[in-house]
Design a protein around this motif. Structure first.
Motif, short mmCIF file in Angstrom:
data_model
loop_
_atom_site.label_atom_id
_atom_site.label_comp_id
_atom_site.label_asym_id
_atom_site.label_seq_id
_atom_site.Cartn_x
_atom_site.Cartn_y
_atom_site.Cartn_z
N GLU A 1 42.21 54.08 32.41
CA GLU A 1 41.24 54.61 31.46
C GLU A 1 40.07 55.22 32.22
N PRO A 2 39.95 56.55 32.24
CA PRO A 2 38.83 57.18 32.95
C PRO A 2 37.52 57.02 32.19
N VAL A 3 36.45 56.86 32.96
CA VAL A 3 35.10 56.75 32.38
C VAL A 3 34.20 57.73 33.13
N PRO A 4 34.07 58.96 32.65
CA PRO A 4 33.19 59.92 33.34
C PRO A 4 31.72 59.57 33.14
N HIS A 5 30.93 59.92 34.15
CA HIS A 5 29.49 59.73 34.07
C HIS A 5 28.84 60.97 33.43
N ILE A 6 27.78 60.72 32.71
CA ILE A 6 26.93 61.81 32.21
C ILE A 6 25.52 61.55 32.70
N ALA A 7 24.97 62.48 33.47
CA ALA A 7 23.60 62.37 33.97
C ALA A 7 22.68 63.10 32.99
N ALA A 8 21.92 62.33 32.22
CA ALA A 8 21.13 62.91 31.12
C ALA A 8 20.18 64.00 31.60
N HIS A 9 19.52 63.78 32.74
CA HIS A 9 18.54 64.74 33.24
C HIS A 9 19.15 66.09 33.57
N ARG A 10 20.45 66.12 33.83
CA ARG A 10 21.07 67.37 34.28
C ARG A 10 21.86 68.05 33.16
N VAL A 11 21.72 67.58 31.92
CA VAL A 11 22.36 68.24 30.78
C VAL A 11 21.42 69.32 30.27
N PRO A 12 21.82 70.59 30.35
CA PRO A 12 20.88 71.67 29.98
C PRO A 12 20.60 71.77 28.49
N SER A 13 21.55 71.36 27.65
CA SER A 13 21.33 71.49 26.21
C SER A 13 22.33 70.61 25.46
N ALA A 14 22.03 70.37 24.19
CA ALA A 14 22.95 69.61 23.36
C ALA A 14 24.27 70.35 23.20
N ILE A 15 24.20 71.67 23.07
CA ILE A 15 25.42 72.47 22.93
C ILE A 15 26.28 72.34 24.18
N ASP A 16 25.65 72.36 25.33
CA ASP A 16 26.41 72.21 26.58
C ASP A 16 27.13 70.86 26.62
N LEU A 17 26.46 69.81 26.19
CA LEU A 17 27.07 68.49 26.20
C LEU A 17 28.24 68.43 25.21
N LEU A 18 28.08 69.02 24.03
CA LEU A 18 29.16 69.05 23.05
C LEU A 18 30.38 69.78 23.62
N ARG A 19 30.14 70.90 24.26
CA ARG A 19 31.26 71.67 24.82
C ARG A 19 31.91 70.92 25.98
N ARG A 20 31.10 70.25 26.79
CA ARG A 20 31.63 69.47 27.90
C ARG A 20 32.55 68.37 27.37
N LEU A 21 32.08 67.66 26.37
CA LEU A 21 32.89 66.58 25.80
C LEU A 21 34.17 67.13 25.15
N ASP A 22 34.09 68.31 24.55
CA ASP A 22 35.29 68.93 23.99
C ASP A 22 36.32 69.19 25.10
N ARG A 23 35.85 69.70 26.25
CA ARG A 23 36.77 69.98 27.36
C ARG A 23 37.35 68.68 27.92
N TRP A 24 36.52 67.65 27.99
CA TRP A 24 37.01 66.37 28.50
C TRP A 24 38.05 65.77 27.55
N GLN A 25 37.83 65.91 26.26
CA GLN A 25 38.81 65.40 25.31
C GLN A 25 40.12 66.17 25.42
N ALA A 26 40.03 67.48 25.58
CA ALA A 26 41.25 68.28 25.73
C ALA A 26 42.00 67.88 27.00
N ALA A 27 41.26 67.55 28.06
CA ALA A 27 41.88 67.18 29.34
C ALA A 27 42.59 65.83 29.25
N THR A 28 42.20 65.00 28.30
CA THR A 28 42.79 63.66 28.16
C THR A 28 43.65 63.54 26.91
N ASP A 29 44.05 64.66 26.34
CA ASP A 29 44.81 64.64 25.08
C ASP A 29 44.05 63.86 24.01
#
Length: 333
Positions: free
Chosen positions: A69-97
């Protein structure tokens, strides 16, 4: 008498880039293949890595070790926007089915303020030259409060415990207060939460943090961060980068004893492990620690060889490390 857990949960942290360089049959691949189903593998978010490295690491693990079970880290200070985080999580979900259910949230800046540590330097580097966040999330709590994580299928969050406080400015009590705030919010939001402690070479401080957390009424599972065997200079450098007290310089013992031989090259003295085992044995399953989180600075093979020796030692049975008894290591890694 205290009722101890039947076995300790073991998780580990692996750098995404070296992980993907591993080939079938490598030492890392062989160890990962033997780990129990559901073992958590944490993937740090390092500032100098390519922006899509965690996405690729998630795909790699999905293909080569789908039982983990992978657990990626999210560094809050380096997230440029809420939209960026949403898209990142979408890509991560696609990568893990769409099987990703847990992340670890850190603040992600520097100057001694360490939410977590990685195997190379730390997860923490300046977000901007002034140390300010690059986007809307000043703290890991702010990111949690945004509600973005559950919107993208995240049901569990990891947060960091700091047995020695945070850098030189935030003491142990204040750091505990920040931790409790995050746990309280997770409970209100319906998120499962687990605590993973930063690297700490002083087991007494680590157990004191857990006792204080339990005294405050928090029952979230806690995994303590342990560093596997590596060179003393590496340990000292990691301690400095994490803002924690350096490990003691350990004497060389008679190699006839497996535990003593391991102690000579380990980050945690045998005496400290004995106290940790006694502390754990004296507590019920809910009030002690529930897991060990490994930082394999000296290589995954060497780390698990050491952990097996620790688990096999009669005097350390209080640590309940049955989970790693079937992991057989050979080769470098």
């Amino acid at each position: 008498a205290a009722v101890r857990p039947s076995r300790m949960v073991v998780s580990l942290e692996l750098l995404p880039v070296p992980l993907m360089r591993g080939v079938a049959g490598s030492a890392t691949a062989r160890v990962l293949a033997q780990l129990p189903r559901g073992t958590l593998v944490y993937l740090p978010n390092l500032p100098n890595d390519p922006p899509d490295v965690i996405e690729h690491a998630l795909r790699h693990l999905r293909c080569t070790a789908p039982h983990l079970e992978p657990v990626p880290h999210i560094a809050a200070h380096r997230v440029p926007s809420a939209i960026d985080l949403l898209r990142r999580l979408d890509r991560w979900q696609a990568a893990t089915d769409h099987q990703l259910s847990e992340v670890l949230v850190v603040r992600g800046d520097s100057g001694g303020v360490h939410d977590h540590t990685s195997q190379r330097a730390t997860d923490q580097s300046p977000s901007t030259p002034s140390g300010r966040a690059v986007g809307p999330f000043e703290t890991s709590l702010h990111l949690l409060e945004s509600g973005i994580l559950p919107r993208r299928g995240i049901r569990s969050v990891g947060v960091c415990g700091h047995p020695e406080g945070i850098g030189s400015d935030i003491g142990v009590d204040e750091a505990l207060g920040f931790l409790c705030e995050k746990l309280d919010f997770a409970a209100r939001a319906g998120l499962d939460a687990r605590v993973v402690t930063q690297v700490c070479f002083d087991m007494d401080r680590t157990t004191a943090l857990i006792d204080a957390l339990r005294l405050s009424g928090h029952a979230s599972p806690v995994s303590i961060g342990l560093v596997g065997p590596t060179k003393q200079l590496v340990l000292e450098r990691m301690a400095a980068q994490c803002g924690v007290s350096p490990p003691p310089v350990l004497p060389v013992h008679d190699p006839a004893s497996d535990v003593q031989a391991a102690e000579a090259q380990d980050s945690i003295p045998l005496g400290s492990l004995r106290r940790l085992a006694s502390w754990q044995a004296a507590r019920c399953a809910a009030s002690g620690m529930q897991g060990i989180h490994l930082y394999p600075f000296g290589g995954i093979t060497r780390t698990f060889e050491w952990l097996r020796k620790v688990g096999d030692a009669q005097e350390l049975h209080g640590l309940c490390l049955d989970t790693v008894s079937s992991v057989h290591c050979d080769g470098d890694g």
